[in-house]
Design an enzyme around this catalytic site. Structure first.
Site, short mmCIF file in Angstrom:
data_model
loop_
_atom_site.label_atom_id
_atom_site.label_comp_id
_atom_site.label_asym_id
_atom_site.label_seq_id
_atom_site.Cartn_x
_atom_site.Cartn_y
_atom_site.Cartn_z
N LYS A 20 59.72 64.52 -1.20
CA LYS A 20 59.10 65.51 0.02
C LYS A 20 57.87 66.30 0.31
O LYS A 20 57.23 66.21 0.32
CB LYS A 20 60.28 66.05 0.58
CG LYS A 20 61.24 65.19 1.84
CD LYS A 20 62.43 66.14 1.85
CE LYS A 20 63.15 67.07 0.94
NZ LYS A 20 64.07 66.04 0.01
N ARG A 80 68.50 71.25 7.61
CA ARG A 80 69.07 71.25 6.90
C ARG A 80 70.43 70.68 7.92
O ARG A 80 71.13 69.55 7.19
CB ARG A 80 69.56 70.92 5.80
CG ARG A 80 68.41 70.55 4.03
CD ARG A 80 68.88 71.62 3.27
NE ARG A 80 68.92 71.50 2.10
CZ ARG A 80 66.73 70.76 1.18
NH1 ARG A 80 66.01 71.29 1.60
NH2 ARG A 80 67.40 70.38 0.30
N ARG A 89 62.61 64.96 -13.41
CA ARG A 89 62.00 65.78 -12.51
C ARG A 89 61.42 67.25 -13.54
O ARG A 89 61.90 67.20 -14.23
CB ARG A 89 62.25 66.00 -11.14
CG ARG A 89 61.14 67.45 -10.96
CD ARG A 89 61.19 67.60 -9.15
NE ARG A 89 62.61 67.45 -8.82
CZ ARG A 89 63.15 67.71 -7.81
NH1 ARG A 89 62.48 67.61 -6.49
NH2 ARG A 89 64.39 68.07 -7.73
N ARG A 102 63.85 71.73 -12.91
CA ARG A 102 64.75 73.30 -12.04
C ARG A 102 66.38 73.19 -12.24
O ARG A 102 66.87 72.39 -12.91
CB ARG A 102 64.37 72.14 -10.74
CG ARG A 102 63.10 73.14 -9.80
CD ARG A 102 63.23 72.00 -8.92
NE ARG A 102 63.79 71.84 -8.04
CZ ARG A 102 64.08 71.45 -6.29
NH1 ARG A 102 62.90 71.22 -5.95
NH2 ARG A 102 65.44 71.04 -5.83
N ARG A 146 74.25 67.76 -4.31
CA ARG A 146 73.61 67.75 -3.14
C ARG A 146 72.78 66.84 -2.65
O ARG A 146 72.81 67.43 -1.15
CB ARG A 146 72.00 67.60 -4.25
CG ARG A 146 71.56 69.66 -4.51
CD ARG A 146 70.83 69.93 -5.84
NE ARG A 146 69.19 69.13 -4.90
CZ ARG A 146 67.97 68.85 -5.71
NH1 ARG A 146 68.74 69.00 -7.62
NH2 ARG A 146 67.38 68.81 -5.79
#
Ligand code: AP5
Ligand code: MG
Ligand code: ZN
Length: 209
Positions: free
Chosen positions: A15, A86, A120, A153, A164
């Site tokens: 996203k 969400r 990431r 992160r 998650r």
């Protein structure tokens, strides 16, 4: 009038990556609850700090997030909304405050997601996103765009990433169905290369205009 775009997808679906392309191509604003919350991670609210939820992979309470989105959308002339809604209550709230032109869904299999999240790296200066294997920077740990330092992160550990994804399946998958049932969903194969996904995203936005 610039388009109002919603981008849906699981954690790690791409996203944020595709939103950057959309901003550059269509001149809309990137409204992302994840980044907004990370910038205010330690702010005290009556529910506790955003960090106390985010670092566990849980959703931040709706009133906190709804307020952020309402303020941001009221100031935007065209946007790409990323990370919201969400759950179905947030989807309901959104329908009361704005009209969407396009709803994109980046479809990526669950098996793919954990590897994307744990690999990431994000620029501490400009927010650009990289991946150690799938989209590596030219120099390890350094942003190609601005030379800033890359970091991982707090919620991109394997354990929190899995939680998650579980929270997504429970709360957010029904939101995808909600738009699909209304015939508003543009489903995009998110397992292609970054460029391949972008081609389809761009085409879906252009065909909606
Ligand atoms: P948020 O920041 O929104 O995180 P998320 O939804 O988990 O999504 P990500 O940002 O992890 O993934 P992405 O889809 O943007 O993927 P990216 O492009 O970076 O939310 C974080 C937390 O904030 C939540 O857990 C919650 O606590 C809270 N929160 C936020 N919004 C909320 C709300 N509305 N209500 C309540 N709480 C809320 O890509 C991932 C990686 O994959 C990158 O390394 C990238 O380089 C790589 N990649 C991208 N595309 C490809 C491709 N095509 N092929 C190979 N690799 C790719
Ligand atoms: Mg993101
Ligand atoms: Zn940078």
């Amino acid at each position: 009038m610039e388009p109002n775009i919603l981008i849906l997808g699981a954690p790690g679906a791409g996203k944020g990556t595709q939103s950057s392309n959309i901003v550059e191509e269509f001149g809309v604003e990137h409204v992302t609850t994840g980044d907004a919350l990370r910038e205010n991670k330690h702010m005290e609210t009556e529910y506790g700090t955003p960090a106390s939820f985010m670092d566990e992979g849980e959703l931040v309470p709706d009133p906190v997030v709804n307020e952020i989105v309402e303020a941001a959308l009221s100031q935007a002339d065209g946007y790409v909304l990323d990370g919201y809604p969400r759950n179905l209550d947030q989807a309901e709230f959104l329908s009361e405050i704005t009209d969407l032109d396009v709803v994109l869904y980046l479809d990526v299999d669950e098996d793919e997601l954990v590897g994307r999240l744990t690999g990431r790296r994000v620029c501490s200066e400009c927010g650009a996103t990289f991946h150690v294997d799938f989209n590596p920077p030219e120099e390890e740990g350094v942003c190609d765009e601005c030379g800033g330092e890359l970091y991982q992160r707090d919620d991109d550990t394997e354990e929190t990433a899995r939680e998650r994804i579980r929270v997504y399946e429970e709360n957010t998958a029904p939101v995808v169905e909600f738009y699909d049932e209304r015939g508003e969903l543009a489903r995009i194969d998110g397992e292609q290369s970054l460029e391949g996904v972008w081609e389809d995203v761009k085409a879906a936005i252009e065909s909606s205009a």
